[in-house]
Design an enzyme around this catalytic site. Structure first.
Site, PDB file in Angstrom:
ATOM      1  N   ASP A 287       9.747  69.333 -65.689  1.00 54.70           N
ATOM      2  CA  ASP A 287       9.052  68.303 -66.474  1.00 54.70           C
ATOM      3  C   ASP A 287       7.755  67.913 -65.773  1.00 54.70           C
ATOM      4  O   ASP A 287       7.506  68.328 -64.637  1.00 54.70           O
ATOM      5  CB  ASP A 287       9.967  67.077 -66.690  1.00 54.70           C
ATOM      6  CG  ASP A 287      10.311  66.342 -65.397  1.00 54.70           C
ATOM      7  OD1 ASP A 287       9.378  65.923 -64.683  1.00 54.70           O
ATOM      8  OD2 ASP A 287      11.510  66.162 -65.101  1.00 54.70           O
TER       9      ASP A 287
ATOM     10  N   HIS B 122      10.086  75.761 -59.558  1.00 57.99           N
ATOM     11  CA  HIS B 122      10.903  76.399 -60.601  1.00 57.99           C
ATOM     12  C   HIS B 122      10.168  76.521 -61.934  1.00 57.99           C
ATOM     13  O   HIS B 122      10.802  76.726 -62.972  1.00 57.99           O
ATOM     14  CB  HIS B 122      12.226  75.639 -60.795  1.00 57.99           C
ATOM     15  CG  HIS B 122      13.181  75.830 -59.652  1.00 57.99           C
ATOM     16  ND1 HIS B 122      14.349  75.120 -59.509  1.00 57.99           N
ATOM     17  CD2 HIS B 122      13.143  76.674 -58.583  1.00 57.99           C
ATOM     18  CE1 HIS B 122      14.983  75.506 -58.410  1.00 57.99           C
ATOM     19  NE2 HIS B 122      14.260  76.439 -57.831  1.00 57.99           N
TER      20      HIS B 122
ATOM     21  N   CYS C  62       2.814  85.353 -69.694  1.00 63.00           N
ATOM     22  CA  CYS C  62       2.688  86.646 -70.365  1.00 63.00           C
ATOM     23  C   CYS C  62       3.675  87.633 -69.744  1.00 63.00           C
ATOM     24  O   CYS C  62       3.751  87.752 -68.519  1.00 63.00           O
ATOM     25  CB  CYS C  62       1.255  87.148 -70.211  1.00 63.00           C
ATOM     26  SG  CYS C  62       1.070  88.850 -70.709  1.00 63.00           S
TER      27      CYS C  62
ATOM     28  N   GLY D 101      17.499  63.224 -55.524  1.00 61.86           N
ATOM     29  CA  GLY D 101      18.072  63.585 -56.827  1.00 61.86           C
ATOM     30  C   GLY D 101      18.368  65.055 -57.009  1.00 61.86           C
ATOM     31  O   GLY D 101      18.183  65.592 -58.095  1.00 61.86           O
TER      32      GLY D 101
ATOM     33  N   SER E 263      21.392  68.191 -56.208  1.00 60.57           N
ATOM     34  CA  SER E 263      22.778  68.431 -55.795  1.00 60.57           C
ATOM     35  C   SER E 263      22.854  69.327 -54.561  1.00 60.57           C
ATOM     36  O   SER E 263      23.919  69.476 -53.971  1.00 60.57           O
ATOM     37  CB  SER E 263      23.557  69.067 -56.941  1.00 60.57           C
ATOM     38  OG  SER E 263      22.926  70.269 -57.341  1.00 60.57           O
TER      39      SER E 263
ATOM     40  N   ALA F 261      18.112  56.455 -58.503  1.00 60.69           N
ATOM     41  CA  ALA F 261      16.789  56.745 -57.931  1.00 60.69           C
ATOM     42  C   ALA F 261      15.810  55.594 -58.144  1.00 60.69           C
ATOM     43  O   ALA F 261      15.016  55.275 -57.248  1.00 60.69           O
ATOM     44  CB  ALA F 261      16.235  58.028 -58.548  1.00 60.69           C
TER      45      ALA F 261
HETATM   46  N1  APR Z   1      19.497  58.812 -59.352  1.00 61.63           N
HETATM   47  C1  APR Z   1      19.612  59.638 -58.288  1.00 61.63           C
HETATM   48  N2  APR Z   1      20.307  60.799 -58.330  1.00 61.63           N
HETATM   49  C2  APR Z   1      20.896  61.131 -59.493  1.00 61.63           C
HETATM   50  C3  APR Z   1      20.809  60.319 -60.643  1.00 61.63           C
HETATM   51  C4  APR Z   1      20.079  59.105 -60.537  1.00 61.63           C
HETATM   52  N3  APR Z   1      19.933  58.252 -61.574  1.00 61.63           N
HETATM   53  N4  APR Z   1      21.526  60.919 -61.651  1.00 61.63           N
HETATM   54  C5  APR Z   1      22.025  62.043 -61.133  1.00 61.63           C
HETATM   55  N5  APR Z   1      21.662  62.194 -59.828  1.00 61.63           N
HETATM   56  C6  APR Z   1      21.979  63.268 -58.884  1.00 61.63           C
HETATM   57  C7  APR Z   1      23.335  63.887 -59.114  1.00 61.63           C
HETATM   58  O1  APR Z   1      24.329  63.173 -58.371  1.00 61.63           O
HETATM   59  C8  APR Z   1      23.122  65.299 -58.561  1.00 61.63           C
HETATM   60  O2  APR Z   1      23.441  65.372 -57.179  1.00 61.63           O
HETATM   61  O3  APR Z   1      21.045  64.299 -59.119  1.00 61.63           O
HETATM   62  C9  APR Z   1      21.618  65.541 -58.750  1.00 61.63           C
HETATM   63  C10 APR Z   1      21.288  66.521 -59.861  1.00 61.63           C
HETATM   64  O4  APR Z   1      21.794  67.777 -59.512  1.00 61.63           O
HETATM   65  P1  APR Z   1      21.592  69.056 -60.433  1.00 61.63           P
HETATM   66  O5  APR Z   1      21.958  68.725 -61.843  1.00 61.63           O
HETATM   67  O6  APR Z   1      22.311  70.183 -59.777  1.00 61.63           O
HETATM   68  O7  APR Z   1      20.012  69.298 -60.422  1.00 61.63           O
HETATM   69  P2  APR Z   1      19.118  70.025 -59.342  1.00 61.63           P
HETATM   70  O8  APR Z   1      19.658  69.826 -57.968  1.00 61.63           O
HETATM   71  O9  APR Z   1      17.718  69.625 -59.614  1.00 61.63           O
HETATM   72  O10 APR Z   1      19.297  71.555 -59.759  1.00 61.63           O
HETATM   73  C11 APR Z   1      18.599  72.535 -59.028  1.00 61.63           C
HETATM   74  O11 APR Z   1      19.299  74.305 -60.482  1.00 61.63           O
HETATM   75  O12 APR Z   1      19.788  74.844 -62.669  1.00 61.63           O
HETATM   76  C12 APR Z   1      18.887  74.998 -61.648  1.00 61.63           C
HETATM   77  O13 APR Z   1      16.597  75.526 -61.732  1.00 61.63           O
HETATM   78  C13 APR Z   1      17.531  74.503 -62.031  1.00 61.63           C
HETATM   79  O14 APR Z   1      15.949  73.191 -60.781  1.00 61.63           O
HETATM   80  C14 APR Z   1      17.321  73.322 -61.114  1.00 61.63           C
HETATM   81  C15 APR Z   1      18.189  73.684 -59.903  1.00 61.63           C
END
Ligand code: APR
Length: 248
Positions: free
Chosen positions: A104, A119, A127, A186, A188, A230
């Site tokens: 985003d 990412h 392209c 934020g 995982s 967050a």
């Molecule tokens: N505030 C803080 N943390 C939050 C909130 C919030 N309001 N809501 C959720 N989270 C945390 C969750 O606890 C989790 O640990 O954000 C994390 C989101 O984890 P994922 O969904 O795994 O996202 P991300 O780590 O960005 O994924 C990494 O995986 O699918 C691919 O390319 C994609 O960029 C992505 C990558």
């Protein structure tokens, strides 16, 4: 809040922030792994792999068209956590780098400039022939063609899928090797190479901080941790940091 802030006194603080889907959750964008491993009801294999795109391109186009429309809808706006990071960059300027796994544009809309979208970017098309990226704010499908090739080629979402090389890796590694403060927000901590950035930063002697809703898979690698939404913990952390450095 930043217990070991005193360690940085007298040094030039070089900050690297890594963000993931959790920072945009309170702006109304769904994270990836909070729904039994499904992202907006689709498996990662369906919508985030080159194989998925070859198998069913129309589904993949449709999926990212929906994500783009949602991002451009008036309800989705940067939240307090995005705004806090923009304030941090305005204070530390060239000594601040923001690496995001998010596709985003909420960091830019909040005011951040030095942003590496490792990412990819929802508001960009790529392209299939030349690999060249172009700005995109509308839907994309198999009828669209590039303007860079002759004959014109197909376009795909400019997203780094599983099995593909993230962008800006050399720049990211160089920046991490100079960091003395690394903040992960934020995410995982399950997807590499981003999940390994804390180790690179630690090797460079950086102080590492995790700000997340809950402990991530990599929490043991962090020296300082704060858990909660967050919008609260990022704003508090940034305010303490700026206050600690007496920056107006
Ligand atoms: N505030 C803080 N943390 C939050 C909130 C919030 N309001 N809501 C959720 N989270 C945390 C969750 O606890 C989790 O640990 O954000 C994390 C989101 O984890 P994922 O969904 O795994 O996202 P991300 O780590 O960005 O994924 C990494 O995986 O699918 C691919 O390319 C994609 O960029 C992505 C990558």
């Amino acid at each position: 809040m930043l217990d070991s802030l005193v360690d940085f006194k007298g040094q030039q603080l070089k900050i690297v922030v890594l963000t993931g889907a959790g920072i945009s959750a309170e702006s109304g964008l769904k994270t990836f792994r909070d729904n039994n491993g499904l992202w907006e009801n689709h498996s990662v294999e369906e919508v985030a792999t080159p194989e998925g795109f070859r198998r069913n391109p129309e589904l993949v186009y449709r999926f990212y068209n929906q994500r783009r429309r949602q991002l451009l809808s008036p309800e989705v706006k940067p939240n307090r956590a995005h705004l806090a990071l923009a304030k941090l960059e305005s204070c530390f300027k060239n000594n601040f780098t923001l690496i995001t796994q998010n596709v985003d544009n909420l960091h830019q809309r909040a005011g951040n400039v030095n942003v590496l979208h490792m990412h990819g970017d929802l508001l960009s098309a790529r392209c299939l022939g030349s690999g060249q990226s172009s700005a995109l704010r509308t839907d994309l499908d198999s009828s669209n063609r590039c303007q860079c090739c002759s004959p014109p080629n197909y376009l795909r979402p400019d997203i780094v899928w599983f099995g593909e090389m993230p962008k800006y890796m050399q720049q990211i590694e160089d920046t991490l090797s100079e960091a003395n403060l690394f903040v992960s927000i934020g995410t995982s901590g399950t997807v590499y190479p981003a999940a390994g950035f804390v180790n690179l930063a630690n090797q460079s002697g950086a102080h590492s901080v995790e700000l997340n809703l809950e402990p991530s898979s990599g929490e043991n690698a962090f020296t300082e941790k704060h858990y909660g939404p967050a919008t609260e913990i990022v704003s508090n952390f940034v305010d303490s940091l700026i206050e600690g450095f007496k920056i107006d």
